[in-house]
Write a protein that holds these residues in place. Structure first.
Motif, short mmCIF file in Angstrom:
data_model
loop_
_atom_site.label_atom_id
_atom_site.label_comp_id
_atom_site.label_asym_id
_atom_site.label_seq_id
_atom_site.Cartn_x
_atom_site.Cartn_y
_atom_site.Cartn_z
N TYR A 214 -3.57 -11.28 1.83
CA TYR A 214 -2.92 -9.99 1.60
C TYR A 214 -3.60 -8.93 2.46
O TYR A 214 -4.84 -8.89 2.54
N SER A 215 -2.81 -8.05 3.04
CA SER A 215 -3.35 -7.04 3.95
C SER A 215 -4.20 -6.00 3.24
O SER A 215 -5.07 -5.37 3.85
N ASP A 216 -4.00 -5.83 1.93
CA ASP A 216 -4.76 -4.82 1.19
C ASP A 216 -5.82 -5.42 0.27
O ASP A 216 -6.32 -4.74 -0.62
N THR B 115 1.56 -7.19 0.93
CA THR B 115 0.50 -6.55 0.14
C THR B 115 0.46 -7.15 -1.27
O THR B 115 1.42 -7.77 -1.73
N ARG C 22 -1.25 -4.95 -3.74
CA ARG C 22 -1.34 -3.70 -4.49
C ARG C 22 -2.22 -3.86 -5.73
O ARG C 22 -1.79 -3.68 -6.87
#
Length: 559
Positions: free
Chosen positions: A438-440, A467, A469
């Motif tokens: 996940y990018s986040d 993402t 979150r």
């Protein structure tokens, strides 16, 4: 034997471990420990021996030797002590890292010590065509003379020692060379050793597999699990070719039975609910377990059941008026003088025992953990009890030492960590990946490992934009989906989609299509019951009190 083992413990814990690299000419003239072999050229499949010797010593009573070898090219088969010495079976071998540790002790305290002695003999098997080295990395040597150590206690005198150079073996393909019988090459070809582990793979016998299966009878009749495992290891090492399918099945069943018995660690009970696990039991059984799994894998006899086997110990307890839901196993950490929670303990409440996955030796105790918070007395009783139980199980923590903050929203990252701790999901991961996907979610984030494992087990999927979150509040329908996926990963729920129950939630239409099946199944399993008035409120975020109830109900189902 006890006196010998006591002396061996003095060797293991006295003095300072000496580390040496290459030796200069002057050092080479003094006492030193060296490696030797009758040949530096072997073929793939050959077994050969490496001798560990001590030279120019006066009264060499005991020694620790740590060696390294190339685990891709060599497999360690056996260690035998030299004449007049004993290893007591206490050597350890890390077959994955190629690290071998050998403690050796002289059998007789008195006598006429020799200046040059044969300390141990190691048997290796050549696995791969390449050059491979065996090297001494650390040694510690003691005499039989007693001296006062730095703390004023009687100890064995430590000697300064050098080490010889590493031995490099050139491993060639089979039939690349043709040594004459009886040449003493150390490869096992015509060596006349007669032992199963000393044979090569060049003269395969059609009956060798059958003979090995027949030898299983003797292995299975051995009542001591450690001895049975050692016999099995010798048998596997002596195989000259891959067994036939029918023979494999026989050997796999026998191996599973032996490994299950080997994995059960003996415990010594000391007082009420207190148990001691000896270091030698853990190291010996760990080494055998790893070695046998590697040997079975080499001959394509590994199974999912075999690979799952871990060391375990059973710890019984008497309830004595305590709350069984708040009991847990703790291990004493001598460095911090504190009892540490052991998460790898499965509670068998009806039997009054814990089955502990043993990672290390030490003193263990079954204890009740009680803690309350100043801000939970006014919440509904079910939530208050769930908070106390999950705190005792170290699944949830307070917002501070005295406050729990029951009305605070739970984030997606926080809920992921709670589910991970509650179900010990990391124990079912066999192939750990490096990235969280996940990018986040980045390395260094406190929830990184939990989210990564949940993604790998397909418990969470994240959003279409890549993402997760993690800091968003988790909704009730998201919680149910994550929980049901986690239970399914453990085999706790039936496969397939569930139909709506006889009395669906009044707000059933508000549940997202991707969550409907999970919510219906969770309701049928009586894990969820809604918020009152038959409402589920799928898009509503969950607070810490309701989340504790949710997880506690999940745990009751997963027992």
């Amino acid at each position: 034997m006890k006196k010998m083992m006591f002396a061996l413990c003095l060797i293991l814990f006295s003095g300072t471990l000496f580390t040496f690299g290459s030796m200069d000419a002057k050092a080479a003239e003094g006492p030193r420990v060296t490696l030797g072999s009758s040949s530096n050229s072997v073929q793939v499949g050959d077994t050969f021996k490496v001798q560990v010797s001590g030279g120019n010593f006066n009264d060499l009573f005991g020694i620790e030797v740590s060696l390294t070898y190339d685990p891709q090219a060599l497999r360690m088969l056996d260690v035998k002590a030299g004449d007049g010495y004993d290893t007591f079976g206490a050597y350890t071998n890390d077959a994955n890292e190629g690290k071998l540790y050998i403690p050796v002790l002289r059998k007789q305290l008195q006598g006429n010590p020799q200046a040059s002695v044969r300390l141990a003999e190691i048997t290796f098997k050549a696995l791969q065509e390449k050059q491979a080295a065996v090297e001494i990395r650390h040694v510690k040597v003691v005499t039989s003379e007693r001296v006062a150590n730095g703390q004023g206690y009687k100890d064995l005198k430590v000697l300064t020692s050098g080490v010889g150079e590493a031995i490099t073996f050139k491993i060639s393909k089979q039939d690349d060379r043709n040594p004459s019988p009886g040449s003493g090459s150390g490869s096992g070809s015509g060596s006349g050793s007669g032992s199963m582990s000393g044979q090569t793979g060049t003269n395969n016998s059609p009956s060798s597999s059958k003979e090995s299966v027949l030898n299983m009878d003797a292995v299975l009749k051995e009542k001591d699990p450690v001895r049975a495992a050692e016999m099995l290891q010798t048998l596997l090492n002596g195989l000259k070719s891959e067994p036939a399918s029918a023979d494999k099945e026989v050997m796999q069943k026998a191996a599973l039975s032996i490994l299950e018995k080997l994995s059960s660690i003996p415990v010594n009970k000391e007082g009420a609910d207190t148990y001691v696990i000896a270091p030698e039991d853990v190291s010996k059984r760990n080494a055998l377990l790893a070695g046998l799994k590697a040997s079975l894998s080499q001959w394509k006899m590994s199974t999912a059941e075999i690979n799952k086997i871990e060391l375990n110990a059973v710890m019984e307890y008497a309830l004595g008026g305590r709350d069984a839901n708040k009991l847990a196993v703790y291990r004493y950490n001598a460095n911090t003088s504190a009892w540490e929670y052991v998460r790898e303990a499965d509670h068998e409440a009806q039997a009054g025992e814990f089955v502990v996955v043993v990672k290390q030796a030490g003193t263990y105790r079954v204890m009740e953990y009680t803690k309350s918070y100043g801000d939970i007395s006014g919440i509904y009783p079910e939530a208050r009890y769930a908070i106390e139980v999950l705190t005792a199980k170290h699944i949830v923590k307070g917002a501070s030492e005295t406050l729990f903050s029951p009305g605070k929203s739970v984030t997606r990252g926080e809920f992921s960590s709670m589910i991970m701790r509650a179900l010990s999901l990391d124990r079912i991961v066999t192939d750990r990946k490096e990235e969280a996907a996940y990018s986040d979610v980045r390395k260094g984030d406190w929830y990184y490992e939990d989210v990564k494992t949940m993604h790998q087990l397909q418990i969470i999927k994240g959003y279409d934009d890549g993402t997760f979150r993690p800091n968003d509040p988790v909704t009730r329908e998201q919680m149910v989906v994550m929980m049901m996926n986690a239970l399914q990963a453990q085999g706790q729920v039936p496969d397939g989609n569930a139909q709506a129950s006889a009395k669906p939630f009044a707000d059933q239409q508000a549940i997202s299509s991707w969550a409907t099946s999970s919510v219906n199944l969770a309701k049928e399993m009586k894990i969820i019951s809604g918020t009152g008035e038959n409402l589920f409120m799928p898009k509503q975020s969950s607070n810490r009190a309701d989340t504790a109830v949710f997880i506690w109900k999940m745990l009751q189902h997963s027992k």
